[in-house]
Motif scaffolding. Sequence first.
Motif, mmCIF file in Angstrom:
data_model
loop_
_atom_site.group_PDB
_atom_site.id
_atom_site.type_symbol
_atom_site.label_atom_id
_atom_site.label_comp_id
_atom_site.label_asym_id
_atom_site.label_seq_id
_atom_site.Cartn_x
_atom_site.Cartn_y
_atom_site.Cartn_z
ATOM 1 N N CYS A 195 0.846 -1.183 0.000
ATOM 2 C CA CYS A 195 0.000 0.000 0.000
ATOM 3 C C CYS A 195 0.887 1.241 0.000
ATOM 4 N N HIS A 196 0.450 2.282 -0.672
ATOM 5 C CA HIS A 196 1.207 3.547 -0.732
ATOM 6 C C HIS A 196 2.627 3.318 -1.254
ATOM 7 N N ASP A 197 2.772 2.501 -2.277
ATOM 8 C CA ASP A 197 4.094 2.188 -2.853
ATOM 9 C C ASP A 197 5.063 1.632 -1.815
ATOM 10 N N HIS A 198 4.527 0.986 -0.794
ATOM 11 C CA HIS A 198 5.343 0.387 0.268
ATOM 12 C C HIS A 198 4.956 -1.082 0.406
ATOM 13 N N VAL A 199 5.943 -1.939 0.555
ATOM 14 C CA VAL A 199 5.705 -3.364 0.765
ATOM 15 C C VAL A 199 6.192 -3.711 2.164
ATOM 16 N N GLN A 200 5.308 -4.330 2.959
ATOM 17 C CA GLN A 200 5.659 -4.674 4.339
ATOM 18 C C GLN A 200 5.366 -6.139 4.605
ATOM 19 N N LYS A 201 6.351 -6.845 5.118
ATOM 20 C CA LYS A 201 6.173 -8.233 5.531
ATOM 21 C C LYS A 201 5.841 -8.216 7.022
ATOM 22 N N ILE A 202 4.760 -8.894 7.414
ATOM 23 C CA ILE A 202 4.311 -8.937 8.798
ATOM 24 C C ILE A 202 4.311 -10.390 9.249
ATOM 25 N N CYS A 203 5.074 -10.675 10.300
ATOM 26 C CA CYS A 203 5.185 -12.041 10.814
ATOM 27 C C CYS A 203 4.170 -12.285 11.920
ATOM 28 N N GLU A 204 3.942 -13.558 12.202
ATOM 29 C CA GLU A 204 3.016 -13.960 13.259
ATOM 30 C C GLU A 204 3.347 -13.225 14.560
ATOM 31 N N GLY A 205 2.320 -12.651 15.161
ATOM 32 C CA GLY A 205 2.485 -11.938 16.412
ATOM 33 C C GLY A 205 2.808 -10.459 16.253
ATOM 34 N N GLN A 206 3.157 -10.024 15.042
ATOM 35 C CA GLN A 206 3.446 -8.612 14.831
ATOM 36 C C GLN A 206 2.166 -7.846 14.504
ATOM 37 N N ILE A 207 2.216 -6.534 14.739
ATOM 38 C CA ILE A 207 1.078 -5.660 14.465
ATOM 39 C C ILE A 207 1.549 -4.551 13.553
ATOM 40 N N TYR A 208 0.756 -4.254 12.529
ATOM 41 C CA TYR A 208 1.126 -3.274 11.514
ATOM 42 C C TYR A 208 0.007 -2.255 11.362
ATOM 43 N N LYS A 209 0.391 -0.995 11.162
ATOM 44 C CA LYS A 209 -0.580 0.089 10.976
ATOM 45 C C LYS A 209 -0.292 0.769 9.652
ATOM 46 N N PHE A 210 -1.371 1.061 8.882
ATOM 47 C CA PHE A 210 -1.198 1.819 7.645
ATOM 48 C C PHE A 210 -2.492 2.521 7.263
ATOM 49 N N GLU A 211 -2.352 3.583 6.484
ATOM 50 C CA GLU A 211 -3.506 4.339 6.001
ATOM 51 C C GLU A 211 -4.135 3.568 4.846
ATOM 52 N N THR A 212 -5.463 3.464 4.846
ATOM 53 C CA THR A 212 -6.152 2.649 3.835
ATOM 54 C C THR A 212 -7.022 3.508 2.921
ATOM 55 N N ASP A 213 -6.508 4.693 2.592
ATOM 56 C CA ASP A 213 -7.248 5.602 1.716
ATOM 57 C C ASP A 213 -6.970 5.347 0.238
ATOM 58 N N GLN A 214 -6.348 4.215 -0.065
ATOM 59 C CA GLN A 214 -6.138 3.802 -1.448
ATOM 60 C C GLN A 214 -6.134 2.282 -1.519
ATOM 61 N N PRO A 215 -6.281 1.723 -2.725
ATOM 62 C CA PRO A 215 -6.294 0.257 -2.832
ATOM 63 C C PRO A 215 -5.018 -0.348 -2.227
ATOM 64 N N HIS A 216 -5.168 -1.548 -1.685
ATOM 65 C CA HIS A 216 -4.024 -2.233 -1.093
ATOM 66 C C HIS A 216 -4.160 -3.735 -1.321
ATOM 67 N N VAL A 217 -3.038 -4.443 -1.175
ATOM 68 C CA VAL A 217 -2.980 -5.865 -1.502
ATOM 69 C C VAL A 217 -2.428 -6.642 -0.314
ATOM 70 N N TYR A 218 -3.060 -7.772 -0.021
ATOM 71 C CA TYR A 218 -2.582 -8.701 0.999
ATOM 72 C C TYR A 218 -2.095 -9.945 0.247
ATOM 73 N N ARG A 219 -0.858 -10.381 0.486
ATOM 74 C CA ARG A 219 -0.306 -11.542 -0.219
ATOM 75 C C ARG A 219 0.236 -12.570 0.764
ATOM 76 N N ASN A 220 0.025 -13.825 0.404
ATOM 77 C CA ASN A 220 0.646 -14.926 1.132
ATOM 78 C C ASN A 220 1.663 -15.543 0.179
ATOM 79 N N GLN A 221 2.919 -15.235 0.398
ATOM 80 C CA GLN A 221 3.982 -15.750 -0.466
ATOM 81 C C GLN A 221 4.605 -17.014 0.115
ATOM 82 N N GLY A 222 4.048 -17.507 1.223
ATOM 83 C CA GLY A 222 4.580 -18.693 1.886
ATOM 84 C C GLY A 222 3.889 -19.966 1.448
#
Length: 187
Positions: free
Chosen positions: A143-170
Amino acid sequence: MDYLSHNVSENLKKIRKAKGMSLDQVSEQTGVSKSMLAQIERGTANPSLGVLGKITSGLRIEFQRLIDPPRMDYSLVTPEETVPTKELEGQYKVWTCFPYQDSQSVEVYRIDIEPGGCYLSGSHGEKTREYLTVTEGILTVECHDHVQKICEGQIYKFETDQPHVYRNQGTEKVCCVCFFLDYTRII
């Protein structure tokens, strides 16, 4: 029973009990028959606006108090026991656990993404923010031209005022819980 009848049923019971009144007392104060009041509280009657007006006037309450969703002091949701809000076979499942309602500014989702799966989400509008925690696997969010990997137990915050993608590459399923905050509603 539709949601409005349900709201009136639950709210009337709570208001009557909070005032320490019997159905007879409410009937006397409102001019609505005891049997009609009992049917409303059971959710088996569809009261007219005139009847609701008599109730609000007699109990000296705002009309909105009868029709608003009743306050819920607690609620337990087991997503696997409900129908997903969105689903694409072999890709993802999304459950709306707690939707936006009236003045509430938070919505809660559960998202499961299969290995190699991808979930594209549209913008949630201006002044919206997502807080996401991964409960299983590793999730990648774009989202926002940023790619973030989030591991189990981590918490991530981001602005959702534009389309975004959730991927499972595992190679294992990813599960996450998302909290959307609409801060246009916060005064």
